[in-house]
Design a protein around this motif. Structure first.
Motif, PDB file in Angstrom:
ATOM      1  N   MET A 195       0.830  -1.205   0.000  1.00 33.66           N
ATOM      2  CA  MET A 195       0.000   0.000   0.000  1.00 33.66           C
ATOM      3  C   MET A 195       0.864   1.255   0.000  1.00 33.66           C
ATOM      4  O   MET A 195       0.592   2.218  -0.734  1.00 33.66           O
ATOM      5  CB  MET A 195      -0.943   0.001   1.206  1.00 33.66           C
ATOM      6  CG  MET A 195      -1.898   1.192   1.251  1.00 33.66           C
ATOM      7  SD  MET A 195      -1.242   2.627   2.172  1.00 33.66           S
ATOM      8  CE  MET A 195      -1.449   2.073   3.874  1.00 33.66           C
ATOM      9  N   ILE A 196       1.931   1.274   0.800  1.00 32.52           N
ATOM     10  CA  ILE A 196       2.816   2.432   0.855  1.00 32.52           C
ATOM     11  C   ILE A 196       3.568   2.594  -0.457  1.00 32.52           C
ATOM     12  O   ILE A 196       3.740   3.707  -0.967  1.00 32.52           O
ATOM     13  CB  ILE A 196       3.802   2.301   2.040  1.00 32.52           C
ATOM     14  CG1 ILE A 196       3.035   2.317   3.368  1.00 32.52           C
ATOM     15  CG2 ILE A 196       4.853   3.405   2.000  1.00 32.52           C
ATOM     16  CD1 ILE A 196       2.249   3.592   3.621  1.00 32.52           C
ATOM     17  N   GLN A 197       4.034   1.485  -1.035  1.00 32.23           N
ATOM     18  CA  GLN A 197       4.750   1.584  -2.306  1.00 32.23           C
ATOM     19  C   GLN A 197       3.848   2.131  -3.411  1.00 32.23           C
ATOM     20  O   GLN A 197       4.262   2.991  -4.197  1.00 32.23           O
ATOM     21  CB  GLN A 197       5.310   0.213  -2.689  1.00 32.23           C
ATOM     22  CG  GLN A 197       6.425  -0.248  -1.753  1.00 32.23           C
ATOM     23  CD  GLN A 197       7.089  -1.539  -2.189  1.00 32.23           C
ATOM     24  OE1 GLN A 197       6.622  -2.207  -3.109  1.00 32.23           O
ATOM     25  NE2 GLN A 197       8.188  -1.897  -1.535  1.00 32.23           N
ATOM     26  N   ASN A 198       2.597   1.667  -3.460  1.00 25.97           N
ATOM     27  CA  ASN A 198       1.663   2.186  -4.458  1.00 25.97           C
ATOM     28  C   ASN A 198       1.366   3.654  -4.203  1.00 25.97           C
ATOM     29  O   ASN A 198       1.276   4.458  -5.140  1.00 25.97           O
ATOM     30  CB  ASN A 198       0.369   1.371  -4.442  1.00 25.97           C
ATOM     31  CG  ASN A 198       0.555  -0.013  -5.009  1.00 25.97           C
ATOM     32  OD1 ASN A 198       1.442  -0.248  -5.830  1.00 25.97           O
ATOM     33  ND2 ASN A 198      -0.274  -0.963  -4.567  1.00 25.97           N
ATOM     34  N   TRP A 199       1.202   3.999  -2.914  1.00 24.34           N
ATOM     35  CA  TRP A 199       0.928   5.394  -2.585  1.00 24.34           C
ATOM     36  C   TRP A 199       2.105   6.280  -2.968  1.00 24.34           C
ATOM     37  O   TRP A 199       1.926   7.357  -3.537  1.00 24.34           O
ATOM     38  CB  TRP A 199       0.611   5.555  -1.100  1.00 24.34           C
ATOM     39  CG  TRP A 199       0.820   6.959  -0.623  1.00 24.34           C
ATOM     40  CD1 TRP A 199       1.717   7.393   0.293  1.00 24.34           C
ATOM     41  CD2 TRP A 199       0.135   8.130  -1.095  1.00 24.34           C
ATOM     42  NE1 TRP A 199       1.647   8.745   0.428  1.00 24.34           N
ATOM     43  CE2 TRP A 199       0.678   9.237  -0.406  1.00 24.34           C
ATOM     44  CE3 TRP A 199      -0.872   8.350  -2.030  1.00 24.34           C
ATOM     45  CZ2 TRP A 199       0.245  10.531  -0.631  1.00 24.34           C
ATOM     46  CZ3 TRP A 199      -1.307   9.653  -2.242  1.00 24.34           C
ATOM     47  CH2 TRP A 199      -0.754  10.724  -1.546  1.00 24.34           C
ATOM     48  N   HIS A 200       3.328   5.850  -2.661  1.00 22.78           N
ATOM     49  CA  HIS A 200       4.502   6.644  -3.005  1.00 22.78           C
ATOM     50  C   HIS A 200       4.577   6.896  -4.510  1.00 22.78           C
ATOM     51  O   HIS A 200       4.873   8.020  -4.943  1.00 22.78           O
ATOM     52  CB  HIS A 200       5.776   5.946  -2.520  1.00 22.78           C
ATOM     53  CG  HIS A 200       6.215   6.383  -1.160  1.00 22.78           C
ATOM     54  ND1 HIS A 200       6.924   5.576  -0.302  1.00 22.78           N
ATOM     55  CD2 HIS A 200       6.046   7.562  -0.500  1.00 22.78           C
ATOM     56  CE1 HIS A 200       7.170   6.232   0.822  1.00 22.78           C
ATOM     57  NE2 HIS A 200       6.649   7.431   0.720  1.00 22.78           N
ATOM     58  N   ARG A 201       4.331   5.886  -5.312  1.00 24.37           N
ATOM     59  CA  ARG A 201       4.377   6.080  -6.763  1.00 24.37           C
ATOM     60  C   ARG A 201       3.342   7.109  -7.205  1.00 24.37           C
ATOM     61  O   ARG A 201       3.623   7.966  -8.056  1.00 24.37           O
ATOM     62  CB  ARG A 201       4.166   4.742  -7.474  1.00 24.37           C
ATOM     63  CG  ARG A 201       5.305   3.761  -7.235  1.00 24.37           C
ATOM     64  CD  ARG A 201       5.106   2.458  -7.996  1.00 24.37           C
ATOM     65  NE  ARG A 201       6.122   1.487  -7.597  1.00 24.37           N
ATOM     66  CZ  ARG A 201       5.883   0.394  -6.883  1.00 24.37           C
ATOM     67  NH1 ARG A 201       4.654   0.109  -6.499  1.00 24.37           N
ATOM     68  NH2 ARG A 201       6.868  -0.420  -6.564  1.00 24.37           N
ATOM     69  N   GLU A 202       2.157   7.021  -6.633  1.00 29.47           N
ATOM     70  CA  GLU A 202       1.105   7.992  -6.970  1.00 29.47           C
ATOM     71  C   GLU A 202       1.488   9.400  -6.513  1.00 29.47           C
ATOM     72  O   GLU A 202       1.342  10.372  -7.252  1.00 29.47           O
ATOM     73  CB  GLU A 202      -0.202   7.558  -6.311  1.00 29.47           C
ATOM     74  CG  GLU A 202      -1.352   8.530  -6.491  1.00 29.47           C
ATOM     75  CD  GLU A 202      -2.579   8.116  -5.700  1.00 29.47           C
ATOM     76  OE1 GLU A 202      -3.406   8.999  -5.383  1.00 29.47           O
ATOM     77  OE2 GLU A 202      -2.719   6.912  -5.381  1.00 29.47           O
ATOM     78  N   TRP A 203       1.989   9.514  -5.294  1.00 31.40           N
ATOM     79  CA  TRP A 203       2.341  10.803  -4.684  1.00 31.40           C
ATOM     80  C   TRP A 203       3.524  11.431  -5.406  1.00 31.40           C
ATOM     81  O   TRP A 203       3.510  12.613  -5.766  1.00 31.40           O
ATOM     82  CB  TRP A 203       2.611  10.565  -3.213  1.00 31.40           C
ATOM     83  CG  TRP A 203       3.014  11.685  -2.317  1.00 31.40           C
ATOM     84  CD1 TRP A 203       3.948  11.598  -1.320  1.00 31.40           C
ATOM     85  CD2 TRP A 203       2.498  13.021  -2.239  1.00 31.40           C
ATOM     86  NE1 TRP A 203       4.047  12.777  -0.644  1.00 31.40           N
ATOM     87  CE2 TRP A 203       3.162  13.681  -1.192  1.00 31.40           C
ATOM     88  CE3 TRP A 203       1.544  13.716  -2.968  1.00 31.40           C
ATOM     89  CZ2 TRP A 203       2.916  15.005  -0.853  1.00 31.40           C
ATOM     90  CZ3 TRP A 203       1.283  15.043  -2.622  1.00 31.40           C
ATOM     91  CH2 TRP A 203       1.969  15.675  -1.589  1.00 31.40           C
ATOM     92  N   PHE A 204       4.571  10.645  -5.643  1.00 32.44           N
ATOM     93  CA  PHE A 204       5.740  11.161  -6.349  1.00 32.44           C
ATOM     94  C   PHE A 204       5.360  11.634  -7.753  1.00 32.44           C
ATOM     95  O   PHE A 204       5.824  12.676  -8.225  1.00 32.44           O
ATOM     96  CB  PHE A 204       6.831  10.093  -6.453  1.00 32.44           C
ATOM     97  CG  PHE A 204       7.409   9.646  -5.130  1.00 32.44           C
ATOM     98  CD1 PHE A 204       7.289  10.420  -3.984  1.00 32.44           C
ATOM     99  CD2 PHE A 204       8.089   8.432  -5.036  1.00 32.44           C
ATOM    100  CE1 PHE A 204       7.821  10.000  -2.768  1.00 32.44           C
ATOM    101  CE2 PHE A 204       8.630   8.015  -3.830  1.00 32.44           C
ATOM    102  CZ  PHE A 204       8.490   8.795  -2.694  1.00 32.44           C
ATOM    103  N   ALA A 205       4.531  10.839  -8.430  1.00 32.60           N
ATOM    104  CA  ALA A 205       4.130  11.210  -9.793  1.00 32.60           C
ATOM    105  C   ALA A 205       3.345  12.521  -9.801  1.00 32.60           C
ATOM    106  O   ALA A 205       3.526  13.354 -10.705  1.00 32.60           O
ATOM    107  CB  ALA A 205       3.301  10.090 -10.417  1.00 32.60           C
ATOM    108  N   ALA A 206       2.485  12.712  -8.809  1.00 29.69           N
ATOM    109  CA  ALA A 206       1.689  13.944  -8.751  1.00 29.69           C
ATOM    110  C   ALA A 206       2.569  15.161  -8.523  1.00 29.69           C
ATOM    111  O   ALA A 206       2.394  16.208  -9.169  1.00 29.69           O
ATOM    112  CB  ALA A 206       0.642  13.829  -7.645  1.00 29.69           C
ATOM    113  N   VAL A 207       3.528  15.052  -7.606  1.00 26.55           N
ATOM    114  CA  VAL A 207       4.417  16.178  -7.329  1.00 26.55           C
ATOM    115  C   VAL A 207       5.327  16.431  -8.532  1.00 26.55           C
ATOM    116  O   VAL A 207       5.594  17.588  -8.883  1.00 26.55           O
ATOM    117  CB  VAL A 207       5.240  15.917  -6.051  1.00 26.55           C
ATOM    118  CG1 VAL A 207       6.181  17.088  -5.772  1.00 26.55           C
ATOM    119  CG2 VAL A 207       4.314  15.716  -4.852  1.00 26.55           C
TER     120      VAL A 207
END
Length: 377
Positions: free
Chosen positions: A166-178
């Motif tokens: 869950m954290i790895q998926n969230w990080h990819r989403e968050w990093f991509a947005a920023v």
């Protein structure tokens, strides 16, 4: 002949300037004017950061701490308004910005839970645990860490569990947005991980609240940095490593060089912090490996509160700003860039030298290393 047989692969080369030798301000949660465990940090007004910047041209950049819970208002919905305004105010002054992803939180209260580390829709309670006098609530994808009772606060702290899917998926989403928002902004010069993002885990590995091993935590963190680097094509990426020389050496040799990820150390002192024994003029932890760095990677050092609270073992008094500067420019560290945590008063009520006035006396690059490329490729 097959089409493109002798064609060169497309490679995007962006001439974003990312390396500016000198001093920057590490300003926790500055985009949001929040309180944190170190006290209030002001953006505007008398004594606020803007007045400091306007009075001292030697400040070259400011690092903003990115708290997902402050920006993500709903799944896939982001509010960049305050951060944009801060970056634009720096831009108007010719000052660059850096972004640090918050991955550790001190002094978490019941009302706030972990909604600075994670957006509200990902906060999931999974029970409670009490140990060493500190009660923790268990949240999905989060591990209980310092400071807790060991730092005197008795409050809960957390670090993200990097191996959790869950954290790895969230990080990819968050990093991509920023990255979509700021990767092409010429005035955002670096992004990185939070100080000691590996965390000093006070709840034992293998416990129900910490279903981790050091190997899985390391593997998850490596994946996190790779995901961060994959998201940002045109912006320098650093990984903060306030740990042992051996861990820094492993990172530098096996990951940092090949993937062009800068390595940062959060403390410039060698008489406290980390778990390597100081010897003579050799600093502790990651900084002990700095003298071996070479090539394209700038040496990115940081001062924070416990640095300013350090006693010089030779004189028995607090270190001066000259002491710190001499250390940064020594053969042991030889820093290229340095972040300083913005504080109005020293920890524990002690008085330290005015670093703002001291930095005014330095050349624009602070006398730090300048023989590094200006651009990230």
């Amino acid at each position: 002949m097959a089409a493109g047989l002798f064609s060169r692969p497309n490679r995007r080369i962006n001439r974003k300037e990312v390396f500016i030798p000198g001093f920057g301000i590490k300003f926790p949660r500055s985009a949001y004017n929040k309180l944190d465990s170190a006290g209030a940090f002001s953006w505007g007004g008398i004594g606020g950061l803007k007045s400091i910047l306007d009075g001292n041209p030697n400040w070259r950049f400011v690092q903003f701490e990115l708290s997902a819970g402050e920006i993500v208002t709903a799944p896939g919905v982001y509010n960049w308004t305050k951060l944009d305004s801060r970056i634009d105010e720096l831009r108007s002054r010719g000052i660059k910005a850096g972004l640090m992803f918050q991955q550790r939180e001190f002094d978490v209260t019941a009302g706030d839970d972990v909604r600075l580390l994670l957006p509200a829709h990902l906060v999931q309670v999974q029970g409670n645990w009490t140990g060493s006098g500190t009660a923790h609530t268990r949240y999905a994808g989060c591990l209980g860490i310092e400071p807790g009772i060991g730092q005197g606060s008795g409050s809960r702290g957390y670090v993200l569990q990097y191996s959790d899917p869950m954290i790895q998926n969230w990080h990819r989403e968050w990093f991509a947005a920023v990255a979509e928002k700021y990767d092409d902004d010429p005035d955002v010069i670096f992004v990185g991980t939070s100080e000691a993002s590996y965390g000093t885990v006070t709840i034992p590995f293998g416990h129900s609240l910490n279903p981790e091993s050091s190997a899985s935590m390391q593997a998850g963190r490596i994946q996190m940095v790779r995901d961060l680097k994959a998201a940002f094509k045109n912006t320098a990426v650093y990984h903060d490593l306030n740990q042992t020389k051996q861990l820094a050496e492993d990172w530098y040799l096996n990951y940092a060089q090949s993937e062009h990820v800068w390595l940062s150390a959060s403390n410039t002192h060698w008489n406290a912090s980390t778990n390597a024994v100081a010897s003579g003029g050799n600093p502790k932890g990651a900084l002990r490996y700095y003298q071996d760095f070479n090539g394209i990677l700038p040496k990115f050092a940081q001062w924070q509160g416990d640095d300013f609270n350090e006693i010089n073992p030779v004189t028995g008094v607090l270190h001066t700003m000259q002491d710190f500067h001499d250390r940064l420019t020594s053969s042991y560290i030889g820093a290229s860039m340095c972040l300083i945590q913005y504080k109005l008063t020293a920890p524990s009520g002690r008085v330290f030298s005015d670093y703002d006035n001291f930095i005014k006396t330095l050349p624009l690059d602070g006398g730090l290393i300048t023989a590094r490329p200006l651009y990230i490729l």
